[in-house]
Every structure is written in C-alpha cells, then in structure tokens.
Design a protein around this motif. Structure first.
Motif, PDB file in Angstrom:
ATOM      1  N   THR A   1     -12.560  -0.687  28.349  1.00 27.36           N
ATOM      2  CA  THR A   1     -13.333  -1.868  27.667  1.00 27.36           C
ATOM      3  C   THR A   1     -14.661  -0.962  28.670  1.00 27.36           C
TER       4      THR A   1
ATOM      5  N   ARG B   1     -17.009  -1.911  23.675  1.00 31.31           N
ATOM      6  CA  ARG B   1     -15.941  -1.550  22.728  1.00 31.31           C
ATOM      7  C   ARG B   1     -14.881  -1.338  23.385  1.00 31.31           C
TER       8      ARG B   1
ATOM      9  N   SER C   1     -11.356   0.110  23.602  1.00 33.25           N
ATOM     10  CA  SER C   1      -9.888   1.217  23.412  1.00 33.25           C
ATOM     11  C   SER C   1      -8.637   0.781  23.473  1.00 33.25           C
TER      12      SER C   1
ATOM     13  N   THR D   1     -23.460  -5.510  15.359  1.00 34.45           N
ATOM     14  CA  THR D   1     -22.036  -5.236  15.966  1.00 34.45           C
ATOM     15  C   THR D   1     -21.111  -3.854  14.470  1.00 34.45           C
ATOM     16  N   SER D   2     -21.197  -3.146  15.563  1.00 32.76           N
ATOM     17  CA  SER D   2     -20.382  -1.536  14.564  1.00 32.76           C
ATOM     18  C   SER D   2     -18.847  -1.699  15.062  1.00 32.76           C
ATOM     19  N   GLU D   3     -18.115  -0.738  14.086  1.00 31.10           N
ATOM     20  CA  GLU D   3     -16.788  -0.093  14.398  1.00 31.10           C
ATOM     21  C   GLU D   3     -16.951   0.510  15.930  1.00 31.10           C
ATOM     22  N   THR D   4     -18.006   0.708  16.184  1.00 33.96           N
ATOM     23  CA  THR D   4     -18.385   1.632  17.768  1.00 33.96           C
ATOM     24  C   THR D   4     -18.456   0.525  19.140  1.00 33.96           C
ATOM     25  N   ALA D   5     -19.334  -0.653  18.512  1.00 32.72           N
ATOM     26  CA  ALA D   5     -19.725  -1.898  19.559  1.00 32.72           C
ATOM     27  C   ALA D   5     -20.308  -3.050  19.431  1.00 32.72           C
TER      28      ALA D   5
ATOM     29  N   ARG E   1     -23.612  -4.377  25.600  1.00 34.12           N
ATOM     30  CA  ARG E   1     -22.746  -3.411  24.089  1.00 34.12           C
ATOM     31  C   ARG E   1     -21.570  -2.986  24.628  1.00 34.12           C
TER      32      ARG E   1
ATOM     33  N   ALA F   1     -11.235  -4.946  20.762  1.00 32.96           N
ATOM     34  CA  ALA F   1     -10.977  -4.853  20.093  1.00 32.96           C
ATOM     35  C   ALA F   1      -9.769  -5.315  19.564  1.00 32.96           C
TER      36      ALA F   1
END
Length: 264
Positions: free
Chosen positions: A241, A230, A232, A159-163, A228, A199
């Motif tokens: 989402t 994320r 906001s 996982t990352s900051e974008t997804a 996948r 988030a």
C-alpha cells in the motif's frame, strides 16, 4: 468509555511502562493492537529523546516484530547513530510472553535531520486537498470495536481506480490526558493507510501490514489528516500500500506498507 490509548504506569530503568486500553484493539483481531497506537507511542519516545537537539524527524519506520498484545507494554528509546546534522534514533516496545519473559514486539527507527531556513526553495509535490462530503459507508469494518471507535473516518466520494481519499482524525489523547504532538497525532492514524487504500474485500481476504514507512518533507499540523492511498496485490500473497499524506495546509509526505495477503 475509551478516553486514551495508553495509561502511564511508571518506569523501570530506561523502560517506560504503559497499560494498553481497549482503544488499541485491531479491527483484524481484538486481541492484538492496531499498528497506529504503538507507532505513536514510540514516536513520542523518539521526540522526547530528540528534544533540544535541533533535529527533526524526516522518516519514521515501524516494524511489527510479532503480535502486539492489548496488555502492559514497555517502551525505551536510544540513539543508534549520533550526529549534529543527521542522527538515527530507535524506539522499541516489549511485552510479556506467556511465561512472563519480555519479548520485543515492535520497533521504530527514525532519521532526524538538522533544520535550516529553506523557505525560499520550498515546494509541494501535490496541491492541497479539501475535504468534501463523506460517503455513507466509510469503510468495511463498520461496527468493529477498539481502535476504529477512537477515530473519525471520512471517506471521500472522489475516490478512483488509482486511489481512495480518506480524512481521518483521532478523537482521544495518546497517553492519559497528556498533550499529544502533531507528529504523534499523525502517527495515531497513518497506519490506517492500508485500510484506506484497500484493494480487496476484508470479508474475503486478510491483508495485514508488517511495516509502515513515513517520509515527511515538513512536520504535520493539526489533527485532521488525509490519506490518499491504494493497495496493489501480487499473485503470490504479497502486496504493497502506498499513500500521499496531507494536513489541512497541504501535502506533507508519503507512506508505504508491505502486506501479507491471505484468503479467508
């Protein structure tokens, strides 16, 4: 033991009647249903209506019209816009109010399109995903009863900051022991995009989706799906989402959800 989401009771005219099981209970509130089982049940109604038409679903939109109780529900479907190449079909779920009168609690609209051979022009926007080892704590609702007991949820370490990437599979049928189509199996998990892409900390905020919109450039296969996703969050209590959807073969489409965000 939870062995399905709904039990078929019978019919009343155009309405099909079902009893909701404990497997439909939401992680937000155990007295209401998670969005995925109602979406799947109304998807089944649309697939039944479309059988033999030569059309297949390209878009599904679930609108939650009110709290969906874990109780007896009714579902019906109809053709809103007929067509040989493009048709709009609608399914609706109703439940009884406290006074016994029925009210609409959710609705699914679906665009269906005629199929043709475009194999030589087919493209995928993203490469296929491969499932890796799951993290020890897959989500923030550990121990929640109901729907989350019925799915296998494997959050991935990449996982990352974008997804966030989550592989998720339903472990029970939709209705009794009846066969469940791959599209219905996707519908049984896709509303979880909001949780997969969270988030915010659910201990501090509620972020419930009012809708789920799914676009599919091809029909899903199997029972294992990757989200996948994320979220906001805006500054005024509204969020979104978005998610890319995958099966074992590869990318199949996208999902978007509108969020009502409230501080606990």
């Amino acid at each position: 033991m939870i062995d399905c989401y709904y039990r078929r009771i019978g019919a009343d005219g155009d309405w099909k009647i079902f009893d909701s099981t404990d497997g439909t209970r939401s992680n937000w509130d155990p007295e209401i249903q998670h969005g995925s089982p109602p979406l799947a049940l109304m998807t089944q109604a649309i697939e039944d209506l479309a059988a033999g038409s030569g059309l297949r679903v390209g878009r599904l939109t679930l609108d939650i019209l009110g709290a969906i109780p874990v109780s007896r529900v009714k579902v019906r479907a109809w053709i809103e816009r007929p067509g040989k190449r493009i048709a709009l079909m609608v399914a609706e779920m109703s439940a009884a109010r406290a006074d016994g009168a029925d009210r609409a609690v959710a609705r699914v609209t679906a665009w269906l399109l005629a199929t043709s051979d475009t194999a030589d022009a087919a493209t995928d926007r993203y490469p296929a995903l491969t499932e890796g080892d799951a993290v020890p704590v897959p989500h923030s609702w550990i121990g929640a009863k109901g729907y989350l007991e019925t799915v296998m949820w494997r959050r991935q370490s990449e996982t990352s900051e974008t997804a966030n990437v989550v592989w998720i599979s339903s472990q029970i049928p939709l209705v009794d022991s009846e066969p469940t189509s791959a599209l219905q199996r996707l519908a049984m998990v896709v509303d979880s995009s909001n949780g997969a892409g969270a988030a915010l900390d659910p201990e501090e905020f509620m972020f419930m989706n009012t809708d789920t919109v799914v676009h599919l450039h091809r029909l899903p296969e199997g029972n294992d799906f990757a989200l996948r996703a994320r979220g906001s969050i805006g500054s005024d209590g509204i969020g979104v989402t978005t998610a890319e959807l995958f099966d074992r073969r590869g990318f199949i489409g996208t999902c978007a959800q509108t969020l009502l965000v409230m501080r606990r």
